[in-house]
Design an enzyme around this catalytic site. Sequence first.
Site, PDB file in Angstrom:
ATOM      1  N   HIS A   1      78.123  43.864  82.934  1.00 18.50           N
ATOM      2  CA  HIS A   1      78.358  42.872  84.003  1.00 18.50           C
ATOM      3  C   HIS A   1      77.715  41.545  83.636  1.00 18.50           C
ATOM      4  CE1 HIS A   1      74.283  43.068  85.898  1.00 18.50           C
ATOM      5  NE2 HIS A   1      74.320  44.354  85.584  1.00 18.50           N
TER       6      HIS A   1
ATOM      7  N   ASP B   1      77.121  39.000  86.056  1.00 20.79           N
ATOM      8  CA  ASP B   1      76.362  38.376  87.136  1.00 20.79           C
ATOM      9  C   ASP B   1      74.903  38.816  87.052  1.00 20.79           C
ATOM     10  OD1 ASP B   1      77.135  41.032  87.969  1.00 20.79           O
ATOM     11  OD2 ASP B   1      76.515  40.519  90.009  1.00 20.79           O
TER      12      ASP B   1
ATOM     13  N   ASP C   1      69.487  42.375  81.639  1.00 21.43           N
ATOM     14  CA  ASP C   1      70.320  42.939  82.714  1.00 21.43           C
ATOM     15  C   ASP C   1      71.325  41.890  83.188  1.00 21.43           C
ATOM     16  OD1 ASP C   1      71.287  44.437  84.828  1.00 21.43           O
ATOM     17  OD2 ASP C   1      69.541  44.068  86.114  1.00 21.43           O
TER      18      ASP C   1
ATOM     19  N   GLU D   1      78.173  43.139  90.225  1.00 23.69           N
ATOM     20  CA  GLU D   1      77.356  44.348  90.198  1.00 23.69           C
ATOM     21  C   GLU D   1      76.056  44.161  90.958  1.00 23.69           C
ATOM     22  OE1 GLU D   1      74.463  47.311  89.089  1.00 23.69           O
ATOM     23  OE2 GLU D   1      74.307  45.155  88.655  1.00 23.69           O
ATOM     24  N   GLU D   2      75.430  43.007  90.812  1.00 24.06           N
ATOM     25  CA  GLU D   2      74.125  42.796  91.431  1.00 24.06           C
ATOM     26  C   GLU D   2      74.183  42.683  92.948  1.00 24.06           C
ATOM     27  OE1 GLU D   2      71.651  43.429  89.899  1.00 24.06           O
ATOM     28  OE2 GLU D   2      71.640  42.688  87.840  1.00 24.06           O
TER      29      GLU D   2
ATOM     30  N   HIS E   1      65.193  42.204  87.399  1.00 19.92           N
ATOM     31  CA  HIS E   1      65.166  41.781  88.804  1.00 19.92           C
ATOM     32  C   HIS E   1      63.865  41.073  89.170  1.00 19.92           C
ATOM     33  CE1 HIS E   1      68.478  44.745  90.378  1.00 19.92           C
ATOM     34  NE2 HIS E   1      68.730  44.312  89.150  1.00 19.92           N
TER      35      HIS E   1
END
Length: 464
Positions: free
Chosen positions: A89, A91, A122, A156-157, A432
Amino acid sequence: MPIDQALARFESQKNAYLEDLKTLVRIPSVSFTGFDAAQVRKSAEATAQLLKDRGFENVQLLEIEGAHPYVYGEVLKAPGKPTLLLYAHHDVQPPGDVSAWKSNPFEPELRDGRLYGRGAADDKAGIVVHTSAVDAWLKGVGSLPLNVKVIIEGEEEVGSDHLTPFLQRHKALMQADAIVLTDTSNFDVGLPSITTALRGLVTVEVEVRGLKQAVHSGMWGGPIPDPVMGLCRMLATLTNPDGSIAIPGVLDQVKPLTEDEKKSIQSLPGDDAYFRQQVGLLQGVEMLGGGRHPWEQNWRQPSIAINAFQASSRKDARNIVSESAWARVGIRVVPDMDAADVQRRLVEHLRKVTPWGLEVHIKEDAPSGWWYTDSSHPAFQAAFRALQKGYGREAVTIGCGGSIPFVEPFAKELGGVPALLIGVEDPYTYAHSENESLHVGDWEKAIRAAIHLYEELAQTLGKR
């Protein structure tokens, strides 16, 4: 041999591949509401250009109403050979507290063997694992040993809310003999891992109100109930003294581990002290779990957390009875729990224990289910061989305490084909969080492993 030619191409181009990653990291593709959606589209366009530059064909943005763009590409030039669907992903999470970053979150910086930046691990690293491995075969050998499709998601996030309708719409385009989803973590730096279990997630927001406005705690306190105290009493009923979930019926369907699964967890390196060090648990703070191995507790047992709590604020603290209080509650669910049933029980419990006639409002997020797979399929054995060749070390199977919303829809909508969750993060990535980073050495090993994986899967799946 072709594999040697592909690996030689990688060695000659790995610095260029790292620049590919830096280019993507510089785009602040935060998919959350309130951030610039144009940047997510810019990220999709940059990803599409990268796919084209690295040899993918039929590259296109695939869009569904309400979602950030997906990116698709393919190399289908191996008739009679298996087809592999690659996933990542583009995003990313918001940067968080920018002042806590040691460098600009959207200006990648290499320090001590790690590349720092939001999305560096990520999951833009996953995108470039795919593009680099494909390029190594196409430019180093002239062809791939199997057919490849790639889908790069853009939401996704924020929960992959549109993924199921997206897959249903494009089901024919997504068909493959196996899926490689590159958005997970290795157990430790240098230790390649395949994730075979994910926890699901149930979240609700609960607000209690007792007043039209905050009032002076001396002038009015006593006869009136405190909504903040009321919410605290409610939240305290969610767990037992040992930290386990106390909501009636929630723990009834937890699937026990097999003896082989317990032995697999016990065989992993590290102990309680190592776990405490990795997570940063303060000295004297107890670990929960009733004597279970911490990874069994984290991967295969449900957990509950108060993700956020608000009542007035620390900055504005004063002598008042607040008019309201709010909290976000999350429960991680495991096999064989029903996420929707857990959410129903959580909501019913919160309403039942609301004290003093306080007004209660509950907002429910869409629940996401757990995922579990059997690693006995030959595709997993091919992946173990490829990872050992790429990392120079035998791979392990692990679980993940987190939730990855796209996995279950992929596995369901694409007919249960084997899904290989192979990532490039590690315990020190801090995805994150502030100062997210990628271990560049492991990222390079992951690309080498992907190059081997295409050959291993071509041989393994081709025999079936």
